[in-house]
Design a protein around this motif. Sequence first.
Motif, PDB file in Angstrom:
ATOM      1  N   TYR A  33      -5.957 -54.233  17.029  1.00  0.00           N
ATOM      2  CA  TYR A  33      -6.471 -54.920  15.666  1.00  0.00           C
ATOM      3  C   TYR A  33      -6.820 -56.532  15.201  1.00  0.00           C
ATOM      4  CZ  TYR A  33      -6.533 -49.328  15.631  1.00  0.00           C
ATOM      5  OH  TYR A  33      -6.472 -48.443  15.603  1.00  0.00           O
TER       6      TYR A  33
ATOM      7  N   ASN B 293      -4.976 -55.212   7.242  1.00  0.00           N
ATOM      8  CA  ASN B 293      -4.641 -55.077   8.785  1.00  0.00           C
ATOM      9  C   ASN B 293      -2.976 -53.658   8.458  1.00  0.00           C
ATOM     10  OD1 ASN B 293      -5.498 -57.047   9.637  1.00  0.00           O
ATOM     11  ND2 ASN B 293      -4.775 -58.728   8.867  1.00  0.00           N
TER      12      ASN B 293
ATOM     13  N   ASN C 217      -3.352 -50.832  11.680  1.00  0.00           N
ATOM     14  CA  ASN C 217      -2.055 -50.807  13.262  1.00  0.00           C
ATOM     15  C   ASN C 217      -0.864 -50.342  12.380  1.00  0.00           C
ATOM     16  OD1 ASN C 217      -2.623 -54.059  14.867  1.00  0.00           O
ATOM     17  ND2 ASN C 217      -3.135 -54.775  12.300  1.00  0.00           N
TER      18      ASN C 217
END
Length: 488
Positions: free
Chosen positions: A70, A87, A91
């Motif tokens: 990612y 993020n 993740n």
Amino acid sequence: MLNSLKDFAVYNKICKSNIKYDEINIRNLLKINIDKKKNKPMRLANYLNTFLATLTVFLLTSAKASAKAYAGACSSATEDLNCMIENLLENSVSLPGLVSIAAYLTGLGLGVKGVLDLNKHVVAGPREMPLRTPIVEFIVSGLLLALPFTYEVLIDTAKGPGGFNVAGTNFYADVGGQKVYVLSGGAVTELGNPTAACANAGYQTMLGGILCTMWERMSNLPGLFSGFSYIAGLAMMYFAAVNLKASVEDPGQNSLWQPFQKFVVATLLLIFPYTLETAIQTLYAGVGTGMDTTDFNLHTSAGGQTLDMIVGNFVFNIYGVTQFVIKGFCYIAGMTLIIIGIFRMMKTMQEGPRGPGGIGTIMTFITGSALLAIGPTMAAFATTLFGDDTAETKVDLTVPGGGLVDYEERLENFISAVLAYMLILGWVSFVRGLFLFRAVAEGDQQASMMSAVTHLLGGAILVNLGPFLTAVSKTLGPIAGLPTVAFS
């Protein structure tokens, strides 16, 4: 050969005693001590801790691969707090699967142990192995092996079958009727929402633009709370099932109430958005947009760098967007308090006000709900005090004799700026009052009920300063020959 400090202690005790031991006896005693350590039974909790440590190592070692998968999540966006949250969430998508794997492996182990314990019950008899032990192991094994089904049962039990249908207030809602005012160089610009304000190139370089950008770039925070609550709910469901086994095997040390508490907490965390909506609708059914204003009748005909324009430039560049920031903060704070209240349901009644049924926990839920819908909360106080939920902010200044129109307009601009500033202070005071109410319920010696009530009433009056000043003026009566100010 002494293998540990404990062996040395045994040897030292032998040497200090009055009994004569030869070398063979000493070795035998040390061997007995070592054998006791080797043969010490390992509890299920020790196996569980070892297993969780292994899973943690697995998670940490797989983090690099997950991060690579990612890596481009925010590559084209501004690297701000929203990007960090995005993020983090992307993740962490494998965490629910990790919990499921842990539950599945634990379920397999308990299933095998249940078979062995059932055999021991038949061979050795109920005195050595009670029948309840293999039965609860089979039940817990089934709950863990079918964790997705257990998840569906908990959710449908709490809210009934079907979707969440959550359509209430959120981080962006409850801003209707509010406007961002920009008064610069004698021109007034109305920006109807934070998105429009942030998109205005001239506004971005001002203090209000900074607040607006901050508000917009923290909008992913509610998603972070929801993601955390979902993972925490899955983990809590896992530990509730494991705790159920301990409470059946040893009810003296582990109350059956403990796994029940964990299942309730897991349910509320798994459906956290629905929990928030329920908290809001409990206080305000069909929640609306909250407080509104009658707008400000600002005059720009005079222009120039006069005092009224300087004050107006400052106040009306932060007035509207400050309310957005306050409401965004209140929504995040409300989510935090609801999560705190949910986790407190696992405590014991000995905790006092902070226990599951304590007044502190109850006020935590009430304060969290009020903060989640801070607009309707303020509107409820305003309607109670002044009869409606609209603040009168239009200023009408009348000077006896007339002929001073230009000066009247400048004074109206100044009064409008002061009124808008008081509205900002009113919102801050009102929010502070809600936190003080909770602090009083928690038993905080630094807070008092009088202070909380003063902040709430004072904040509501400042937000409705126009109607309050009108009421004071009518109570005292106008004085002939002096200017009069009316708000509408």
